[in-house]
Motif scaffolding. Sequence first.
Motif, mmCIF file in Angstrom:
data_model
loop_
_atom_site.group_PDB
_atom_site.id
_atom_site.type_symbol
_atom_site.label_atom_id
_atom_site.label_comp_id
_atom_site.label_asym_id
_atom_site.label_seq_id
_atom_site.Cartn_x
_atom_site.Cartn_y
_atom_site.Cartn_z
ATOM 1 N N ARG A 1 -6.638 31.078 8.017
ATOM 2 C CA ARG A 1 -8.010 31.561 7.765
ATOM 3 C C ARG A 1 -8.721 32.273 9.136
ATOM 4 N N LEU A 2 -8.383 31.542 10.147
ATOM 5 C CA LEU A 2 -8.783 31.787 11.592
ATOM 6 C C LEU A 2 -8.196 32.788 12.288
ATOM 7 N N PHE A 3 -6.933 33.377 12.139
ATOM 8 C CA PHE A 3 -5.949 34.170 12.497
ATOM 9 C C PHE A 3 -5.700 33.731 13.889
ATOM 10 N N LEU A 4 -5.308 32.302 13.986
ATOM 11 C CA LEU A 4 -4.644 31.658 15.391
ATOM 12 C C LEU A 4 -3.536 31.270 14.959
ATOM 13 N N SER A 5 -2.828 30.670 16.294
ATOM 14 C CA SER A 5 -1.729 29.808 16.139
ATOM 15 C C SER A 5 -1.915 28.200 15.780
ATOM 16 N N VAL A 6 -0.868 27.870 15.268
ATOM 17 C CA VAL A 6 -0.761 26.330 15.181
ATOM 18 C C VAL A 6 -1.215 25.873 16.384
ATOM 19 N N LYS A 7 -0.609 26.148 17.529
ATOM 20 C CA LYS A 7 -0.889 25.428 18.783
ATOM 21 C C LYS A 7 -2.350 25.653 19.171
ATOM 22 N N THR A 8 -2.619 26.614 18.929
ATOM 23 C CA THR A 8 -4.320 26.719 19.367
ATOM 24 C C THR A 8 -5.030 26.050 18.518
ATOM 25 N N ILE A 9 -4.704 25.705 17.333
ATOM 26 C CA ILE A 9 -5.533 25.042 16.478
ATOM 27 C C ILE A 9 -5.640 23.458 16.847
ATOM 28 N N GLU A 10 -4.294 23.111 17.189
ATOM 29 C CA GLU A 10 -3.941 21.657 17.651
ATOM 30 C C GLU A 10 -4.717 21.493 19.004
ATOM 31 N N PHE A 11 -4.538 22.423 19.942
ATOM 32 C CA PHE A 11 -5.393 22.303 21.146
ATOM 33 C C PHE A 11 -6.769 22.190 21.036
ATOM 34 N N HIS A 12 -7.443 22.941 20.366
ATOM 35 C CA HIS A 12 -8.986 22.895 19.978
ATOM 36 C C HIS A 12 -9.274 21.870 19.346
ATOM 37 N N LEU A 13 -8.444 21.289 18.187
ATOM 38 C CA LEU A 13 -8.805 20.052 17.373
ATOM 39 C C LEU A 13 -8.924 18.885 18.431
ATOM 40 N N GLY A 14 -7.955 18.853 19.075
ATOM 41 C CA GLY A 14 -7.745 17.638 20.175
ATOM 42 C C GLY A 14 -8.965 17.544 21.317
ATOM 43 N N ASN A 15 -9.750 18.758 21.488
ATOM 44 C CA ASN A 15 -10.744 18.999 22.292
ATOM 45 C C ASN A 15 -12.103 18.549 21.605
ATOM 46 N N ILE A 16 -11.963 19.070 20.542
ATOM 47 C CA ILE A 16 -13.032 18.727 19.434
ATOM 48 C C ILE A 16 -13.224 17.057 19.226
ATOM 49 N N PHE A 17 -12.161 16.509 19.165
ATOM 50 C CA PHE A 17 -12.228 15.028 18.606
ATOM 51 C C PHE A 17 -12.256 14.321 19.790
ATOM 52 N N ARG A 18 -11.855 14.549 20.967
ATOM 53 C CA ARG A 18 -12.496 14.075 22.308
ATOM 54 C C ARG A 18 -14.022 14.216 22.653
ATOM 55 N N LYS A 19 -14.520 15.368 22.393
ATOM 56 C CA LYS A 19 -15.917 15.484 22.738
ATOM 57 C C LYS A 19 -16.848 14.933 21.793
ATOM 58 N N LEU A 20 -16.493 14.860 20.376
ATOM 59 C CA LEU A 20 -17.159 14.320 19.547
ATOM 60 C C LEU A 20 -17.210 12.714 19.353
#
Length: 52
Positions: free
Chosen positions: A17-36
Amino acid sequence: MATTIANRLSNREATQRLFLSVKTIEFHLGNIFRKLGVRNRTELAARRAHSG
């Protein structure tokens, strides 16, 4: 991206849906989890639902 994940899409579905790689999604998702301060997708979805 957090909205896409909170809508119960898998990482692979989000990449399509976002035209990104799985690694990119995992990286940003980890950052989102930490920040929130959440530990998983369920907590992320609950936090999103609570905030409106």
